[in-house]
Design an enzyme around this catalytic site. Structure first.
Site, PDB file in Angstrom:
ATOM      1  N   ASP A   2      28.313   8.009 -49.967  1.00 44.16           N
ATOM      2  CA  ASP A   2      29.696   7.612 -49.624  1.00 44.16           C
ATOM      3  C   ASP A   2      30.106   8.108 -48.235  1.00 44.16           C
ATOM      4  O   ASP A   2      31.274   8.375 -47.992  1.00 44.16           O
ATOM      5  CB  ASP A   2      30.702   8.127 -50.673  1.00 44.16           C
ATOM      6  CG  ASP A   2      30.233   7.887 -52.102  1.00 44.16           C
ATOM      7  OD1 ASP A   2      29.914   6.724 -52.399  1.00 44.16           O
ATOM      8  OD2 ASP A   2      30.170   8.840 -52.891  1.00 44.16           O
ATOM      9  N   HIS A  11      27.929  -0.217 -50.813  1.00 43.06           N
ATOM     10  CA  HIS A  11      28.286  -0.232 -49.399  1.00 43.06           C
ATOM     11  C   HIS A  11      29.404  -1.240 -49.174  1.00 43.06           C
ATOM     12  O   HIS A  11      29.304  -2.380 -49.591  1.00 43.06           O
ATOM     13  CB  HIS A  11      27.077  -0.608 -48.531  1.00 43.06           C
ATOM     14  CG  HIS A  11      26.003   0.428 -48.549  1.00 43.06           C
ATOM     15  ND1 HIS A  11      24.813   0.277 -47.884  1.00 43.06           N
ATOM     16  CD2 HIS A  11      25.941   1.641 -49.141  1.00 43.06           C
ATOM     17  CE1 HIS A  11      24.061   1.358 -48.082  1.00 43.06           C
ATOM     18  NE2 HIS A  11      24.730   2.186 -48.847  1.00 43.06           N
TER      19      HIS A  11
END
EC number: 6.3.4.4
Length: 452
Positions: free
Chosen positions: A38, A66
């Site tokens: 992340d 993503h």
């Protein structure tokens, strides 16, 4: 024996010709997460993908998440390389990736609704990639329940079947794309054996064998035109005409099966070695390796987290940073930037430059802390502990810096950043010994400031 044997003469060849010099070929640029995932890898990949010819995924599966924003539209990718947005580039899913075919097409449908076009003409899938079966996903959930019952804790799996699929791969009972596309009777027999094997371990596992095989047969025809021998594809890409090749790492260094905070890790190598094994390319073809790091730390699920802030600071970072998992929707734990972890990730990956993301989240803080060392029983330790119990016990030594207390979201070049923000960035660079190439101050492509 005196003299030198002719066969040892490096410059000659039988017949007196010079040996051909080995041409390394094109190099791949690699983008890797330097924390627990992340970090904003998708954004860095998106920047580089705009002028790349080939964008590759080398490991993981649809457990990765993503997010890429293009022209105000937010695309979410899990299995696809996020470079699939680039209509001029080929996207390649390598042999190290585990593929859930229903998940692949579901992801395609969702992104097609947002404007993704003709993806099937630009996607190539390695024939050696392993298949995530629906029962692998069911087993993932059952294992988590079992862990909870036995140990009172779970790994925090995404329940996407990633671990069970890599387990099948390692125990040599896995099913690959090439198996699905050859003799279907043979594939069906192996599928049944694998399903029964899992059912013998989990008595409450229900598998609709005929239903799943029917679905897989349908997907086989859909993907057939996209499947290639991945080794030959990559070799041609590296040794043909000059090409820009980008590799998009999934997950991150601290989730690596070997180097991460084991056992709270994923089941693949998300460090630079996974690029070679997951694509079938030699180490000399690795070019720049960019490490992506957030200006603070986050972690999903349980496991040691030395710089975690279970207080107003942690809450502020969570709220301002919108720290919810793309794949799981789970709230992320938040804390200060940990340079011990970043240095450790650099030792393994050899970063040539860093991307520092989400600087703007720190805009409102009076004081910003950075973890610079760990102490164990009062003594500084010069390493990152492998053992989780020891990692839980370390005390973090912090360096405190004054906050800049102003909005950085409008900054587009280095000079636009306040001096204190510049000092923070330089501090990170000097401590790790790796230059910062990008600084992120917002969600869009334009908000990545390129420093060199």
């Amino acid at each position: 024996m005196s003299g030198t044997r002719a066969s040892n003469d490096r410059s000659s060849h039988p017949g007196g010709h010079k040996r051909p010099r080995y041409d390394v070929g094109n190099k791949v640029t690699v983008v890797l997460g330097a924390q627990w995932g992340d970090e904003g890898k998708g954004k860095v990949v998106d920047l580089l993908a705009t002028d790349s010819d080939i964008i590759c995924r080398c490991q993981g599966g649809n457990n990765a998440g993503h997010t890429v924003v293009v022209e105000g539209k937010e695309y979410d990718f899990h299995l696809f390389p996020s470079g699939i947005i680039n209509p001029k580039a080929i996207s390649f899913i390598g042999n190290g990736v585990v593929i859930h075919l229903p998940g692949l097409f579901e992801e395609a449908d969702k992104n097609e609704k947002k404007g993704l076009k003709d993806w099937e003409k630009r996607l190539i899938i390695s024939d050696r990639a392993h298949i995530v079966c629906d029962f692998h996903q069911a087993v993932d959930g059952l294992q988590e329940v079992q862990r909870q019952a036995q140990e009172g804790k779970n790994i925090g799996t995404t329940k996407k079947g990633i671990g069970p699929t890599y387990s099948s791969k390692a125990s040599r009972t896995g099913l690959r794309i090439c198996d699905l596309l050859s003799d279907f009777d043979e594939f069906s027999a192996r599928f049944k054996n694998l399903a029964h094997q899992h059912q013998s371990m989990f008595s409450n596992l229900e598998v609709d064998i005929d239903g799943q095989l029917k679905k897989l047969k349908m997907y086989a025809e859909k993907i057939r035109p996209m499947v290639r021998d991945g080794v030959y594809f990559m070799y041609e890409a590296l040794h043909g005409s000059p090409k820009k090749i980008l590799v998009e790492g999934a997950n991150a260094a601290l989730l690596d099966i070997d180097f991460g905070t084991y056992p709270f890790v994923t089941s693949s190598n998300c460090t630079v070695g996974g690029v070679c094994t997951g694509l079938g390319i030699p180490p000399q073809n690795i070019g720049d390796v960019y490490g992506v790091v957030k200006t603070y730390s986050t972690r999903v699920g349980i496991g040691a987290f030395p710089t975690e802030q279970i207080n107003e600071i942690g809450n502020l970072l969570q709220t301002r940073g919108h720290e919810w998992g793309v794949t799981t929707g789970r709230k992320r734990r938040c804390g200060w930037l940990d340079l011990v972890i970043l240095r450790y990730a650099h030792m393994i990956n050899g970063f040539t430059a860093l991307a520092l993301t989400k600087l703007d989240i720190l805009d409102v803080l009076d004081e910003i802390k950075v973890g610079v060392a760990y102490r164990l029983n009062g003594k500084r330790i010069p390493y990152f502990p492998a053992n989780q119990e020891i990692l839980q016990k370390v005390e973090v030594e912090y360096e405190a810096m004054p906050g800049w207390k102003c909005d950085t979201t409008g900054a587009r070049k280095w000079e636009d950043l306040p001096t204190r923000a510049q000092n923070y960035i330089r501090f990170v660079e000097n401590h790790i010994g790796v230059p910062v190439k990008w600084v992120g101050v917002g969600k869009s492509r334009e908000s990545m400031i390129e420093l060199f």
